[in-house]
Design a protein around this motif. Structure first.
Motif, PDB file in Angstrom:
ATOM      1  N   ARG A  93      55.380  33.689  69.297  1.00 57.09           N
ATOM      2  CA  ARG A  93      55.134  32.245  69.280  1.00 57.09           C
ATOM      3  C   ARG A  93      53.664  31.907  69.467  1.00 57.09           C
ATOM      4  O   ARG A  93      52.888  32.682  70.019  1.00 57.09           O
ATOM      5  CB  ARG A  93      55.913  31.573  70.420  1.00 57.09           C
ATOM      6  N   GLY A  94      53.300  30.724  69.010  1.00 59.91           N
ATOM      7  CA  GLY A  94      52.027  30.130  69.356  1.00 59.91           C
ATOM      8  C   GLY A  94      52.198  29.207  70.554  1.00 59.91           C
ATOM      9  O   GLY A  94      53.302  28.729  70.833  1.00 59.91           O
ATOM     10  N   ARG A  95      51.112  28.972  71.285  1.00 61.60           N
ATOM     11  CA  ARG A  95      51.138  28.043  72.430  1.00 61.60           C
ATOM     12  C   ARG A  95      49.935  27.116  72.336  1.00 61.60           C
ATOM     13  O   ARG A  95      48.835  27.512  71.959  1.00 61.60           O
ATOM     14  CB  ARG A  95      51.071  28.793  73.766  1.00 61.60           C
ATOM     15  N   LEU A  96      50.152  25.850  72.708  1.00 59.13           N
ATOM     16  CA  LEU A  96      49.082  24.861  72.735  1.00 59.13           C
ATOM     17  C   LEU A  96      49.308  23.975  73.944  1.00 59.13           C
ATOM     18  O   LEU A  96      50.402  23.414  74.124  1.00 59.13           O
ATOM     19  CB  LEU A  96      49.086  24.020  71.459  1.00 59.13           C
ATOM     20  N   GLY A  97      48.252  23.836  74.797  1.00 61.99           N
ATOM     21  CA  GLY A  97      48.428  23.056  76.015  1.00 61.99           C
ATOM     22  C   GLY A  97      47.150  22.423  76.520  1.00 61.99           C
ATOM     23  O   GLY A  97      46.062  22.623  75.960  1.00 61.99           O
ATOM     24  N   TRP A  98      47.315  21.670  77.597  1.00 67.18           N
ATOM     25  CA  TRP A  98      46.214  20.964  78.236  1.00 67.18           C
ATOM     26  C   TRP A  98      46.273  21.227  79.736  1.00 67.18           C
ATOM     27  O   TRP A  98      47.363  21.275  80.321  1.00 67.18           O
ATOM     28  CB  TRP A  98      46.312  19.453  77.968  1.00 67.18           C
ATOM     29  N   THR A  99      45.113  21.360  80.347  1.00 68.69           N
ATOM     30  CA  THR A  99      45.048  21.637  81.784  1.00 68.69           C
ATOM     31  C   THR A  99      44.907  20.343  82.566  1.00 68.69           C
ATOM     32  O   THR A  99      44.327  19.353  82.097  1.00 68.69           O
ATOM     33  CB  THR A  99      43.859  22.551  82.105  1.00 68.69           C
ATOM     34  N   TYR A 100      45.463  20.370  83.784  1.00 62.74           N
ATOM     35  CA  TYR A 100      45.301  19.266  84.724  1.00 62.74           C
ATOM     36  C   TYR A 100      45.252  19.889  86.112  1.00 62.74           C
ATOM     37  O   TYR A 100      46.284  20.287  86.666  1.00 62.74           O
ATOM     38  CB  TYR A 100      46.456  18.275  84.613  1.00 62.74           C
ATOM     39  N   THR A 108      55.394  25.241  72.760  1.00 61.19           N
ATOM     40  CA  THR A 108      55.397  26.552  72.124  1.00 61.19           C
ATOM     41  C   THR A 108      56.433  26.589  71.023  1.00 61.19           C
ATOM     42  O   THR A 108      57.448  25.895  71.078  1.00 61.19           O
ATOM     43  CB  THR A 108      55.670  27.662  73.166  1.00 61.19           C
ATOM     44  N   GLY A 109      56.197  27.408  69.999  1.00 58.27           N
ATOM     45  CA  GLY A 109      57.152  27.544  68.904  1.00 58.27           C
ATOM     46  C   GLY A 109      56.801  28.715  68.018  1.00 58.27           C
ATOM     47  O   GLY A 109      55.637  29.147  67.956  1.00 58.27           O
ATOM     48  N   GLY A 110      57.822  29.259  67.336  1.00 60.37           N
ATOM     49  CA  GLY A 110      57.568  30.378  66.444  1.00 60.37           C
ATOM     50  C   GLY A 110      58.837  31.038  65.953  1.00 60.37           C
ATOM     51  O   GLY A 110      59.889  30.397  65.828  1.00 60.37           O
ATOM     52  N   VAL A 111      58.753  32.327  65.701  1.00 60.26           N
ATOM     53  CA  VAL A 111      59.836  33.114  65.116  1.00 60.26           C
ATOM     54  C   VAL A 111      60.678  33.747  66.226  1.00 60.26           C
ATOM     55  O   VAL A 111      60.131  34.224  67.226  1.00 60.26           O
ATOM     56  CB  VAL A 111      59.268  34.210  64.194  1.00 60.26           C
ATOM     57  N   ALA A 112      62.010  33.757  66.030  1.00 59.39           N
ATOM     58  CA  ALA A 112      62.923  34.419  66.957  1.00 59.39           C
ATOM     59  C   ALA A 112      63.763  35.431  66.188  1.00 59.39           C
ATOM     60  O   ALA A 112      64.029  35.264  64.993  1.00 59.39           O
ATOM     61  CB  ALA A 112      63.832  33.400  67.652  1.00 59.39           C
ATOM     62  N   TYR A 113      64.164  36.480  66.868  1.00 58.19           N
ATOM     63  CA  TYR A 113      65.033  37.488  66.271  1.00 58.19           C
ATOM     64  C   TYR A 113      65.920  38.052  67.381  1.00 58.19           C
ATOM     65  O   TYR A 113      65.564  38.007  68.566  1.00 58.19           O
ATOM     66  CB  TYR A 113      64.212  38.605  65.618  1.00 58.19           C
ATOM     67  N   GLY A 114      67.098  38.562  67.012  1.00 53.55           N
ATOM     68  CA  GLY A 114      67.991  39.088  68.035  1.00 53.55           C
ATOM     69  C   GLY A 114      69.225  39.716  67.436  1.00 53.55           C
ATOM     70  O   GLY A 114      69.535  39.537  66.248  1.00 53.55           O
ATOM     71  N   ASN A 115      69.947  40.468  68.252  1.00 48.55           N
ATOM     72  CA  ASN A 115      71.151  41.155  67.814  1.00 48.55           C
ATOM     73  C   ASN A 115      72.369  40.244  68.006  1.00 48.55           C
ATOM     74  O   ASN A 115      72.643  39.788  69.118  1.00 48.55           O
ATOM     75  CB  ASN A 115      71.353  42.443  68.606  1.00 48.55           C
ATOM     76  N   VAL A 116      73.093  39.989  66.912  1.00 50.68           N
ATOM     77  CA  VAL A 116      74.262  39.113  66.931  1.00 50.68           C
ATOM     78  C   VAL A 116      75.467  39.905  66.429  1.00 50.68           C
ATOM     79  O   VAL A 116      75.403  40.552  65.383  1.00 50.68           O
ATOM     80  CB  VAL A 116      74.047  37.866  66.047  1.00 50.68           C
ATOM     81  N   ASN A 117      76.559  39.835  67.166  1.00 51.46           N
ATOM     82  CA  ASN A 117      77.783  40.547  66.815  1.00 51.46           C
ATOM     83  C   ASN A 117      78.954  39.571  66.802  1.00 51.46           C
ATOM     84  O   ASN A 117      79.134  38.792  67.737  1.00 51.46           O
ATOM     85  CB  ASN A 117      78.046  41.668  67.821  1.00 51.46           C
ATOM     86  N   TYR A 169      64.611  26.476  73.220  1.00 48.16           N
ATOM     87  CA  TYR A 169      65.763  26.461  72.325  1.00 48.16           C
ATOM     88  C   TYR A 169      65.572  27.576  71.308  1.00 48.16           C
ATOM     89  O   TYR A 169      64.482  27.718  70.730  1.00 48.16           O
ATOM     90  CB  TYR A 169      65.881  25.115  71.613  1.00 48.16           C
ATOM     91  N   VAL A 170      66.632  28.366  71.082  1.00 46.57           N
ATOM     92  CA  VAL A 170      66.580  29.494  70.153  1.00 46.57           C
ATOM     93  C   VAL A 170      67.720  29.357  69.159  1.00 46.57           C
ATOM     94  O   VAL A 170      68.875  29.118  69.554  1.00 46.57           O
ATOM     95  CB  VAL A 170      66.693  30.847  70.889  1.00 46.57           C
ATOM     96  N   ASP A 171      67.421  29.505  67.857  1.00 44.72           N
ATOM     97  CA  ASP A 171      68.446  29.416  66.817  1.00 44.72           C
ATOM     98  C   ASP A 171      68.313  30.615  65.885  1.00 44.72           C
ATOM     99  O   ASP A 171      67.328  30.750  65.161  1.00 44.72           O
ATOM    100  CB  ASP A 171      68.287  28.118  66.030  1.00 44.72           C
ATOM    101  N   LEU A 172      69.331  31.496  65.906  1.00 44.73           N
ATOM    102  CA  LEU A 172      69.343  32.696  65.071  1.00 44.73           C
ATOM    103  C   LEU A 172      70.257  32.534  63.854  1.00 44.73           C
ATOM    104  O   LEU A 172      70.567  33.522  63.180  1.00 44.73           O
ATOM    105  CB  LEU A 172      69.788  33.906  65.901  1.00 44.73           C
ATOM    106  N   GLY A 173      70.696  31.322  63.567  1.00 47.77           N
ATOM    107  CA  GLY A 173      71.510  31.077  62.390  1.00 47.77           C
ATOM    108  C   GLY A 173      72.999  31.236  62.656  1.00 47.77           C
ATOM    109  O   GLY A 173      73.450  31.403  63.791  1.00 47.77           O
TER     110      GLY A 173
END
Length: 267
Positions: A93-100, A108-117, A169-173
């Protein structure tokens, strides 16, 4: 949720209908444990970078039931157990933020992968009523790819120690299994079809160690002059490589079965 018929008109004289007992949609919840690594760059209050992780999880959704014939003369009582399982997943994933102050708030957002049975076990009878005919088992399993997005906050406990809170949130289809007929002579008995949406939400807390960047000119000057005073703090305290671990909980992995209709025995 299954219409099943007995062997044939010749064997029973009339088609037998079976009503489902049990079944229904299912979902699950689970613990998770994560190993994470990333790198940040900082420009003023803006912090950006990338992060990768691998997580172990136990999201297993199950639904089951039995098909009870309406005719008391029938001796075939099929039953079915369907399960969907996610045991590990990873993200890049990429991340983009601001400090305080000591906080860093980010998206954050990007690619997810995983084992599904996804597995469906269709037993043609219970209590030995169909001796000699084993269960019909269908299965699909493999690494699926999808996407992920979330938000989080880092808190700098020390210059090299970061406390993290994150929602993701993760969505593997979606994976599916077709309805399967029984072997001869019971082809009129057909299992449910099944599908699982391999998506889930996760909340985690964790700690990361941020490796110190190279000494800046301020620190080098103080060393050369032998001064006791500490160098000024860096202007980019969030920049650098970090490694860490996280733990938390996940919930989702929606499973459903769909019953075929209109089946009658061959004549």
């Amino acid at each position: 949720m299954l219409l099943a018929t007995a062997w044939s008109e010749a064997a029973f004289g009339a088609a037998l209908i079976a009503d489902p007992v049990g079944f229904g949609p299912a979902s699950s919840s689970s613990w998770l444990a994560t190993a994470v690594a990333g790198y940040n760059w900082q420009s003023g209050s803006l912090v950006y970078g990338f992060e990768g992780d691998i997580s172990w999880v136990g999201l297993k959704s199950d639904t089951s039931g039995q098909f009870v014939p309406r005719s008391p003369t029938a001796f075939v009582y099929p039953s079915e157990v369907t399960s969907a399982n996610i045991d590990w997943y990873g993200t890049v994933r990429g991340r983009l933020g601001w400090t305080y102050g000591s906080f860093l708030f980010y998206g954050t957002g990007g690619v997810a992968y995983g084992n599904v049975n996804l597995t469906n076990r269709y037993d043609l009878g219970t209590s030995g009523q169909t001796a000699g005919l084993g269960p019909v088992i269908t299965q699909t399993s493999g690494v699926k790819f999808g996407w992920t997005a979330g938000v989080g906050a880092d808190y700098m406990l020390r210059p090299n120690l970061i406390l993290n809170f994150e929602y993701r949130y993760v969505d593997l289809g979606t994976v599916s299994l077709p309805a399967t007929p029984a072997p001869a002579p019971l082809q009129a008995l057909v299992s449910s079809s099944a599908s699982a949406h391999a998506q889930f939400q996760a909340v985690t807390i964790g700690l990361s160690y941020k490796f110190a960047p190279p000494s800046g000119p301020n620190a080098a000057y103080a060393s050369m002059k032998g001064r006791a005073a500490a160098p000024l703090p860096p202007s980019d305290p969030w920049q650098g490589l970090y490694l860490g671990g996280r733990t938390g909980g996940a919930w989702g992995n929606n499973l459903s079965v769909t019953t075929p209709t209109g089946f009658r025995p061959p004549v």
